[in-house]
Design an enzyme around this catalytic site. Structure first.
Site, short mmCIF file in Angstrom:
data_model
loop_
_atom_site.label_atom_id
_atom_site.label_comp_id
_atom_site.label_asym_id
_atom_site.label_seq_id
_atom_site.Cartn_x
_atom_site.Cartn_y
_atom_site.Cartn_z
N PRO A 2 0.93 -1.23 0.16
CG PRO A 2 -0.23 -0.86 1.87
CD PRO A 2 0.48 -2.23 0.73
CD GLU A 3 2.99 2.93 -4.27
OE1 GLU A 3 3.36 3.49 -5.09
OE2 GLU A 3 3.08 1.73 -4.66
CG HIS A 92 -1.78 -14.46 8.76
ND1 HIS A 92 0.02 -14.80 9.87
CD2 HIS A 92 -1.34 -15.53 7.71
CE1 HIS A 92 0.07 -15.88 8.25
NE2 HIS A 92 -0.91 -16.47 8.06
NE ARG A 111 4.33 -10.49 1.40
CZ ARG A 111 5.08 -10.00 0.40
NH1 ARG A 111 6.19 -10.14 0.44
NH2 ARG A 111 4.68 -10.43 -0.55
#
Length: 273
Positions: A2-3, A92, A111
């Site tokens: 995500p930017e 997660h 992650r």
């Protein structure tokens, strides 16, 4: 992944559902999300804090609470989901916020790269991470002279330097490719060699690309979506990124992919000589 546009999309969605609601308690399943912080203090201090606003600085979300600010960086795969209190905790799901005893805000990160920091309001802009960030793309101080000063001693490719969050914050790999294509600048060109016209184009196209991406809800590529069931539409407008071996929309030349600074870079070597 995500930017800035994706984070801005997440911010708007979270604000719509969470503003003026109270964090009754927090369950931190994976302690490393709160890096170098006392987990017990976090649990105590965040209790009964109201979410008054949610803002963004670069790729960081800022939850403005009563006495503290909660910083959240999604990194590659971080996402926020809403669940009922009795719903099974899935794999997660690393942090669970009890909101007004009626629903839960769950942070999921496959992650485990994402980070959170609970800081005193007075210290928000005194310490890292926010003190390390450069200008926002729409800051009036983002000028040709500002970039000339930042770039003058750098021999790195402009593609690499566009990703430097200490100069302009919020630009990531996808949008850097698009900005350079629209500016007709080869991503291998050393940033110290850019002229005033090229610097002006970088500023203009940074703003144009990011504004358009925000309107489209960001870009959904691979496994990233900003919210459950929500997909950004800007991937339909990508001109070069992920278009390896496809024809350039401008000149019909074949888009190529290189590695620059370890990042996959897509460009047209005819339009971007």
């Amino acid at each position: 992944m995500p930017e800035l546009p994706e984070v801005e999309t997440v911010r708007k969605q979270l604000l719509r559902n969470l503003q003026y609601k109270t964090i009754k308690s927090i369950n931190i399943i994976h302690n490393n999300v709160f890096e170098n912080q006392d987990i017990n203090e976090v649990k105590i201090n965040i209790r009964n804090q109201t979410i008054n606003d949610i803002k963004r600085r670069g790729k960081w979300l800022i939850f403005e609470l009563d006495n503290y600010d909660l910083l959240s960086h999604l990194r590659m795969e971080g996402k926020y989901f809403y669940r009922k209190p009795n719903d099974k905790v899935e794999k997660h799901e690393l942090v669970i916020f009890n909101i007004d005893d009626t629903f839960e805000l769950r942070y999921k990160d496959t992650r485990k790269f994402g980070k959170m920091y609970l800081v005193n309001k007075d210290d928000l802009y005194k310490n890292s991470p926010l003190t390390k960030l450069g200008l926002e793309p729409w800051d009036d101080n983002l000028t040709i002279n500002y970039l000339k000063d930042k770039y003058k001693n750098k021999k790195l490719p402009i593609k690499t330097v566009l990703l430097d969050q200490s100069i302009i914050t919020g630009i990531g790999n996808i949008y850097a490719d698009e900005i350079l294509f629209l500016s007709k600048i080869n991503p291998h060109k050393k940033c110290s060699e850019l002229n005033d016209k090229e610097l002006k184009l970088i500023i203009e196209n940074t703003r144009n690309v990011l504004e358009k991406a925000i309107k489209e809800g960001g870009t959904t590529i691979r496994s990233y979506t900003s919210e459950e069931g929500v997909s950004g539409r800007f991937q339909n407008n990508l001109l070069v990124h992920k278009r390896e071996n496809e024809k350039c929309f401008v000149c019909n030349n074949i888009i190529i992919r290189d590695k620059i600074g370890g990042r996959s870079t897509y460009y047209c070597n005819k339009c971007q000589k």
